[in-house]
Write a protein that holds these residues in place. Structure first.
Motif, PDB file in Angstrom:
ATOM      1  N   ASP A 174       7.411   3.874 -12.597  1.00 53.56           N
ATOM      2  CA  ASP A 174       8.745   3.504 -12.112  1.00 53.56           C
ATOM      3  C   ASP A 174       9.355   2.315 -12.862  1.00 53.56           C
ATOM      4  O   ASP A 174      10.556   2.077 -12.749  1.00 53.56           O
ATOM      5  CB  ASP A 174       8.691   3.156 -10.612  1.00 53.56           C
ATOM      6  CG  ASP A 174       8.764   4.393  -9.720  1.00 53.56           C
ATOM      7  OD1 ASP A 174       8.546   5.506 -10.231  1.00 53.56           O
ATOM      8  OD2 ASP A 174       9.052   4.250  -8.520  1.00 53.56           O
ATOM      9  N   GLU A 177      -1.011  -8.225  -8.996  1.00 54.01           N
ATOM     10  CA  GLU A 177      -0.119  -7.608  -7.999  1.00 54.01           C
ATOM     11  C   GLU A 177       0.478  -8.710  -7.120  1.00 54.01           C
ATOM     12  O   GLU A 177      -0.256  -9.570  -6.627  1.00 54.01           O
ATOM     13  CB  GLU A 177      -0.923  -6.603  -7.158  1.00 54.01           C
ATOM     14  CG  GLU A 177      -0.239  -6.111  -5.895  1.00 54.01           C
ATOM     15  CD  GLU A 177       1.062  -5.346  -6.137  1.00 54.01           C
ATOM     16  OE1 GLU A 177       1.106  -4.473  -7.010  1.00 54.01           O
ATOM     17  OE2 GLU A 177       2.045  -5.655  -5.439  1.00 54.01           O
ATOM     18  N   ARG A 223       2.271   1.409   1.970  1.00 60.67           N
ATOM     19  CA  ARG A 223       3.608   1.825   1.543  1.00 60.67           C
ATOM     20  C   ARG A 223       3.714   3.354   1.499  1.00 60.67           C
ATOM     21  O   ARG A 223       3.065   4.003   0.679  1.00 60.67           O
ATOM     22  CB  ARG A 223       3.833   1.273   0.124  1.00 60.67           C
ATOM     23  CG  ARG A 223       5.122   0.618  -0.083  1.00 60.67           C
ATOM     24  CD  ARG A 223       5.251  -0.203  -1.328  1.00 60.67           C
ATOM     25  NE  ARG A 223       4.168  -0.173  -2.277  1.00 60.67           N
ATOM     26  CZ  ARG A 223       3.985  -1.086  -3.230  1.00 60.67           C
ATOM     27  NH1 ARG A 223       4.819  -2.082  -3.352  1.00 60.67           N
ATOM     28  NH2 ARG A 223       2.991  -0.991  -4.075  1.00 60.67           N
ATOM     29  N   GLN A 270       0.436   9.366  -1.321  1.00 59.54           N
ATOM     30  CA  GLN A 270       0.306   8.264  -2.290  1.00 59.54           C
ATOM     31  C   GLN A 270      -0.508   7.114  -1.680  1.00 59.54           C
ATOM     32  O   GLN A 270      -1.252   6.440  -2.382  1.00 59.54           O
ATOM     33  CB  GLN A 270       1.703   7.778  -2.698  1.00 59.54           C
ATOM     34  CG  GLN A 270       1.678   6.685  -3.750  1.00 59.54           C
ATOM     35  CD  GLN A 270       3.050   6.433  -4.356  1.00 59.54           C
ATOM     36  OE1 GLN A 270       3.882   7.338  -4.435  1.00 59.54           O
ATOM     37  NE2 GLN A 270       3.304   5.217  -4.796  1.00 59.54           N
TER      38      GLN A 270
HETATM   39  P1  RFL Z   1       5.049   1.370  -7.814  1.00 57.42           P
HETATM   40  O1  RFL Z   1       4.300   2.238  -6.876  1.00 57.42           O
HETATM   41  O2  RFL Z   1       6.377   0.872  -7.423  1.00 57.42           O
HETATM   42  O3  RFL Z   1       4.096   0.149  -8.156  1.00 57.42           O
HETATM   43  C1  RFL Z   1       4.564  -1.008  -8.794  1.00 57.42           C
HETATM   44  C2  RFL Z   1       3.723  -2.169  -8.317  1.00 57.42           C
HETATM   45  O4  RFL Z   1       4.142  -3.356  -8.980  1.00 57.42           O
HETATM   46  C3  RFL Z   1       4.211  -4.404  -8.041  1.00 57.42           C
HETATM   47  N1  RFL Z   1       5.108  -5.433  -8.541  1.00 57.42           N
HETATM   48  C4  RFL Z   1       4.672  -6.587  -9.088  1.00 57.42           C
HETATM   49  N2  RFL Z   1       3.431  -7.071  -9.299  1.00 57.42           N
HETATM   50  C5  RFL Z   1       3.321  -8.309  -9.847  1.00 57.42           C
HETATM   51  N3  RFL Z   1       4.411  -9.073 -10.185  1.00 57.42           N
HETATM   52  C6  RFL Z   1       5.672  -8.629  -9.989  1.00 57.42           C
HETATM   53  N4  RFL Z   1       6.719  -9.372 -10.308  1.00 57.42           N
HETATM   54  C7  RFL Z   1       5.837  -7.335  -9.422  1.00 57.42           C
HETATM   55  N5  RFL Z   1       6.921  -6.596  -9.083  1.00 57.42           N
HETATM   56  C8  RFL Z   1       6.455  -5.457  -8.559  1.00 57.42           C
HETATM   57  C9  RFL Z   1       4.696  -3.726  -6.769  1.00 57.42           C
HETATM   58  O5  RFL Z   1       4.423  -4.470  -5.600  1.00 57.42           O
HETATM   59  C10 RFL Z   1       3.917  -2.425  -6.830  1.00 57.42           C
HETATM   60  O6  RFL Z   1       2.663  -2.501  -6.190  1.00 57.42           O
HETATM   61  O7  RFL Z   1       5.211   2.081  -9.236  1.00 57.42           O
HETATM   62  P2  RFL Z   1       4.272   3.117 -10.039  1.00 57.42           P
HETATM   63  O8  RFL Z   1       2.838   2.641 -10.032  1.00 57.42           O
HETATM   64  O9  RFL Z   1       4.961   3.358 -11.310  1.00 57.42           O
HETATM   65  O10 RFL Z   1       4.250   4.443  -9.165  1.00 57.42           O
HETATM   66  C11 RFL Z   1       5.407   5.215  -9.046  1.00 57.42           C
HETATM   67  C12 RFL Z   1       5.510   5.818  -7.642  1.00 57.42           C
HETATM   68  O11 RFL Z   1       5.222   4.825  -6.677  1.00 57.42           O
HETATM   69  C13 RFL Z   1       6.910   6.363  -7.385  1.00 57.42           C
HETATM   70  O12 RFL Z   1       7.381   7.102  -8.506  1.00 57.42           O
HETATM   71  C14 RFL Z   1       7.005   7.311  -6.192  1.00 57.42           C
HETATM   72  O13 RFL Z   1       6.431   6.794  -5.040  1.00 57.42           O
HETATM   73  C15 RFL Z   1       8.488   7.611  -5.976  1.00 57.42           C
HETATM   74  N6  RFL Z   1       8.780   7.935  -4.590  1.00 57.42           N
HETATM   75  C16 RFL Z   1       8.530   9.190  -4.175  1.00 57.42           C
HETATM   76  N7  RFL Z   1       8.098  10.107  -5.066  1.00 57.42           N
HETATM   77  C17 RFL Z   1       7.851  11.342  -4.662  1.00 57.42           C
HETATM   78  O14 RFL Z   1       7.427  12.160  -5.490  1.00 57.42           O
HETATM   79  N8  RFL Z   1       8.039  11.699  -3.337  1.00 57.42           N
HETATM   80  C18 RFL Z   1       8.466  10.802  -2.389  1.00 57.42           C
HETATM   81  O15 RFL Z   1       8.595  11.128  -1.232  1.00 57.42           O
HETATM   82  C19 RFL Z   1       8.733   9.497  -2.796  1.00 57.42           C
HETATM   83  N9  RFL Z   1       9.164   8.571  -1.915  1.00 57.42           N
HETATM   84  C20 RFL Z   1       9.285   6.966  -3.704  1.00 57.42           C
HETATM   85  C21 RFL Z   1       9.445   7.305  -2.346  1.00 57.42           C
HETATM   86  C22 RFL Z   1       9.635   5.686  -4.136  1.00 57.42           C
HETATM   87  C23 RFL Z   1      10.167   4.732  -3.254  1.00 57.42           C
HETATM   88  N10 RFL Z   1      10.600   3.461  -3.768  1.00 57.42           N
HETATM   89  C24 RFL Z   1      10.104   2.991  -5.063  1.00 57.42           C
HETATM   90  C25 RFL Z   1      11.753   2.801  -3.344  1.00 57.42           C
HETATM   91  C26 RFL Z   1       9.914   6.368  -1.442  1.00 57.42           C
HETATM   92  C27 RFL Z   1      10.265   5.073  -1.873  1.00 57.42           C
HETATM   93  C28 RFL Z   1      10.732   4.089  -0.837  1.00 57.42           C
END
Ligand code: RFL
Ligand code: PHB
Length: 385
Positions: A282, A28, A38, A97
């Motif tokens: 994601d 990470e 976050r 989350q």
């Molecule tokens: P994550 O949670 O983005 O985790 C990816 C992880 O990879 C790390 N990373 C790296 N690590 C090593 N080397 C690199 N080069 C890297 N680049 C990135 C990051 O730091 C991170 O820790 O993806 P994951 O695990 O697939 O989970 C998906 C969920 O997080 C996402 O779908 C949801 O949170 C979407 N989302 C929301 N979903 C909802 O259902 N309701 C919401 O209210 C909601 N709000 C959101 C959100 C997503 C947001 N993002 C991504 C902009 C609000 C935001 C701001």
């Protein structure tokens, strides 16, 4: 297994594999504090709750989480409850989350597989061979090479994994940027509602959600060009009052502890695999949050992927990993459609003709059991695989 990214997808995959005797290392690039703070999703589908419980992470969730039996759909003059158990026999849970990630990290650091924070320059290599590797720099600045059987790209939209898969000749993406954004706040105020309220209003969509009996999470549709500095707490509460207005009921105000503007878009990247690199969460797809699908879809992906990898690594059979991308994408597109449907039905854009179509659709969902059941089945989560 080399796992890139300690979001819900990477952490849960590591745990699912560990319980089946498969070693992994999670890399990470952010700090533990950053990842745990976050603020993102808040609604867990039934299958997400079941999966977390099955890997031993159900205790705090069931103690502190709030089980919800439905949602309210609102448009001027009407607030209608969709009763999920009645419509489809399932419920959803409110559990942030942030809490899911804290539980996963605590379990991982308590005798689980290695989890390295604050690494940099992470780069998967040789993914088209049977011995892929990940090059990275550890938190002390030392270059490292991790030799793997398989790599999981769970590094979100901005990580290196998706780019590498896209560079292969079969890579393809689909994208939709919606012409609105969400302004989200977290407030120390008891929610004035027992279930979430999704409200259509001529001035724009609003969502009343929560994190606990004392903390509310609220969203307002705003123009993507809006600046958060232009939205004082007073202006936000006034807009929420207007959009949720209903006789004899009001929004509960309290100190605002977090405030941000989120863009809204859909994105799908296919295939979800290149050689021995598999994408999940994601890293492969983004949905607008209206359907509460992002986190749940990440959990569904890694549930499928874990089963497929156990078969590959322990039985030497590649049938499930070969089917992984197609199987996962079928569900991804269903959730992408549902998220688009909820988003399109509830956000103001276009002209009065569009508004009448939206109201007609809302009335249909609130009066037809078939239409309500379709929404309930999708919201509470379709079967995985
Ligand atoms: P994550 O949670 O983005 O985790 C990816 C992880 O990879 C790390 N990373 C790296 N690590 C090593 N080397 C690199 N080069 C890297 N680049 C990135 C990051 O730091 C991170 O820790 O993806 P994951 O695990 O697939 O989970 C998906 C969920 O997080 C996402 O779908 C949801 O949170 C979407 N989302 C929301 N979903 C909802 O259902 N309701 C919401 O209210 C909601 N709000 C959101 C959100 C997503 C947001 N993002 C991504 C902009 C609000 C935001 C701001
Ligand atoms: C949230 O509580 O953050 C939340 C709930 C439902 C959604 C989106 C976000 O559809």
């Amino acid at each position: 297994m080399g796992i890139i990214g300690a979001g819900p997808a990477g952490l849960l995959l590591s745990r699912l594999l560990a319980l089946q005797g498969i070693d992994s290392v999670v890399l990470e690039n952010r700090s533990r504090d950053y990842v745990e703070a976050r603020i993102r999703a808040g609604i867990l589908e039934q299958h997400t709750v079941d999966t977390l419980s099955a890997v031993g992470l159900g205790d705090r969730l069931h103690r502190e989480g709030l089980e919800h039996s439905g949602i309210y759909l609102q448009y001027p003059g009407t607030r209608h409850k969709l009763d999920f158990p009645e419509l489809c026999g399932r419920t959803v849970w409110v559990y942030g989350q942030t809490e899911v990630v804290k539980d996963l990290i605590a379990a991982q650091l308590d005798g689980g597989p290695p989890l390295l924070f604050e690494v940099s320059d992470v780069q998967p290599e040789d993914v088209d061979t049977d011995s892929p590797r990940i090059r990275f720099t550890d938190a002390d600045g030392n270059p490292q090479l991790l030799e793997c059987d398989v790599i999981a790209g769970t590094d979100g939209f901005h990580g290196p994994s998706r780019t590498l898969v896209q560079e292969s000749s079969r890579g393809r993406t689909w994208e939709r940027t919606y012409p609105y954004a969400w302004l989200g706040i977290l407030a120390d105020a008891a929610p004035a509602t027992d279930e979430l309220i999704y409200a259509w209003h001529p001035e724009g969509f609003a969502l009343y959600s929560m994190r606990s009996p004392k903390v509310s999470r609220l969203y307002l549709q705003v123009d993507p060009s809006e600046k958060i500095e232009d939205w004082s707490d007073e202006r936000i509460w006034d807009a929420l009052d207007t959009r949720f207005a209903l006789d004899g009921w009001s929004v509960n105000r309290g100190p605002v502890t977090d405030k941000s503007i989120l863009p809204m878009r859909s994105f799908v990247s296919a295939p979800m695999r290149r050689g021995r690199l598999f994408l999940a969460g994601d890293a492969a797809h983004i949905v607008p949050p209206t359907g509460a699908k992002g986190l749940n879809l990440a959990v569904a992906d890694v549930t499928l992927l874990a089963t497929a990898l156990v078969r590959l690594l322990q039985e030497g059979r590649s049938d499930l990993v070969d089917a992984y991308s197609d199987t996962a994408l079928r569900r991804v597109w269903r959730c992408t459609h549902f998220s688009w449907f909820m988003t399109s039905m509830l956000h103001r854009s276009g002209d009065d003709f569009d508004a009448q179509l939206q109201l007609s659709q809302l009335e249909r969902v609130c009066s037809s059991e078939a239409a309500a059941r379709e929404l309930a089945e999708n919201y509470t989560g379709l079967p995985i695989g």
